[in-house]
Design a protein around this motif. Sequence first.
Motif, PDB file in Angstrom:
ATOM      1  N   GLU A  36       0.837  -1.207   0.000  1.00  0.00           N
ATOM      2  CA  GLU A  36       0.000   0.000   0.000  1.00  0.00           C
ATOM      3  C   GLU A  36       0.869   1.253   0.000  1.00  0.00           C
ATOM      4  O   GLU A  36       0.581   2.217  -0.725  1.00  0.00           O
ATOM      5  CB  GLU A  36      -0.944  -0.011   1.200  1.00  0.00           C
ATOM      6  CG  GLU A  36      -1.911   1.149   1.231  1.00  0.00           C
ATOM      7  CD  GLU A  36      -2.847   1.214   0.029  1.00  0.00           C
ATOM      8  OE1 GLU A  36      -3.246   2.349  -0.335  1.00  0.00           O
ATOM      9  OE2 GLU A  36      -3.177   0.161  -0.561  1.00  0.00           O
ATOM     10  N   ASP A  37       1.929   1.283   0.782  1.00  0.00           N
ATOM     11  CA  ASP A  37       2.839   2.432   0.808  1.00  0.00           C
ATOM     12  C   ASP A  37       3.478   2.653  -0.564  1.00  0.00           C
ATOM     13  O   ASP A  37       3.610   3.792  -1.028  1.00  0.00           O
ATOM     14  CB  ASP A  37       3.931   2.239   1.857  1.00  0.00           C
ATOM     15  CG  ASP A  37       3.426   2.390   3.286  1.00  0.00           C
ATOM     16  OD1 ASP A  37       2.286   2.870   3.486  1.00  0.00           O
ATOM     17  OD2 ASP A  37       4.177   2.022   4.208  1.00  0.00           O
ATOM     18  N   ILE A  38       3.875   1.567  -1.207  1.00  0.00           N
ATOM     19  CA  ILE A  38       4.483   1.666  -2.537  1.00  0.00           C
ATOM     20  C   ILE A  38       3.466   2.190  -3.546  1.00  0.00           C
ATOM     21  O   ILE A  38       3.772   3.080  -4.349  1.00  0.00           O
ATOM     22  CB  ILE A  38       5.060   0.300  -2.982  1.00  0.00           C
ATOM     23  CG1 ILE A  38       6.218  -0.109  -2.075  1.00  0.00           C
ATOM     24  CG2 ILE A  38       5.488   0.338  -4.451  1.00  0.00           C
ATOM     25  CD1 ILE A  38       6.670  -1.552  -2.260  1.00  0.00           C
ATOM     26  N   LEU A  39       2.240   1.672  -3.502  1.00  0.00           N
ATOM     27  CA  LEU A  39       1.200   2.119  -4.421  1.00  0.00           C
ATOM     28  C   LEU A  39       0.895   3.609  -4.222  1.00  0.00           C
ATOM     29  O   LEU A  39       0.760   4.362  -5.192  1.00  0.00           O
ATOM     30  CB  LEU A  39      -0.073   1.283  -4.252  1.00  0.00           C
ATOM     31  CG  LEU A  39       0.020  -0.152  -4.762  1.00  0.00           C
ATOM     32  CD1 LEU A  39      -1.161  -0.985  -4.267  1.00  0.00           C
ATOM     33  CD2 LEU A  39       0.092  -0.171  -6.287  1.00  0.00           C
ATOM     34  N   ARG A  40       0.789   4.034  -2.968  1.00  0.00           N
ATOM     35  CA  ARG A  40       0.504   5.451  -2.688  1.00  0.00           C
ATOM     36  C   ARG A  40       1.626   6.364  -3.185  1.00  0.00           C
ATOM     37  O   ARG A  40       1.364   7.405  -3.782  1.00  0.00           O
ATOM     38  CB  ARG A  40       0.269   5.664  -1.197  1.00  0.00           C
ATOM     39  CG  ARG A  40      -1.204   5.602  -0.860  1.00  0.00           C
ATOM     40  CD  ARG A  40      -1.493   6.162   0.526  1.00  0.00           C
ATOM     41  NE  ARG A  40      -2.032   5.061   1.300  1.00  0.00           N
ATOM     42  CZ  ARG A  40      -1.492   4.530   2.375  1.00  0.00           C
ATOM     43  NH1 ARG A  40      -0.417   5.018   2.897  1.00  0.00           N
ATOM     44  NH2 ARG A  40      -2.051   3.524   2.979  1.00  0.00           N
TER      45      ARG A  40
END
Length: 195
Positions: free
Chosen positions: A15-19
């Motif tokens: 999720e952090d990478i996607l954001r």
Amino acid sequence: MVERAPYRKRDEVREDILRATEDLLATRAPSEVTLRQIARHGGFQHSLITRHFGSKDELVAEVLQRTMQQYADAVRDTDDPVDGFMRGLEHVASHPASFQTMARALMDGSHPASSEGPFNAFSVHRGRLERTTIGGDLGNIDLDVLTVALMALTTGWAFTEDRWLRTAGYTDNDRARVRNQLSELIRRLVDDPHR
């Protein structure tokens, strides 16, 4: 002794990478963004990206899939084609960074649109139009063209709404009234596309 960062679950890291990717792609085309830039922006090692996504292309494809799935989910729960297009407009207007990402990827040419995969919202809108009374009575107007034109109208409107409202002398207080008029315009196009 160097302290290790606390353990984070796989889904949290993804999720952090996607954001971080969405943030950067909202301002730059995919071809202008590197894995190192995404990692620096997100505050993690770039090796995490390849571990979780394999490549930048796979990461960008997942960001696009997620963006369009959220759009499709927003427009899915109605039988009224006009309501579906207006829900799409409202979704795009309330998530501008996500759709700037999509637009940049399409303009970049690295992720072409199709009715399958990330761009399945086309099928949602088209199917709804097909089930309406005009579905079989379009004359020389192609249902695909009508669907794409209405998607372009509503998503384009969402991207530029603030500018055009100001240009026309409207304020934020006029937004609901103007959107109601846009909805009526779409209803007329759906009810009688030969106008």
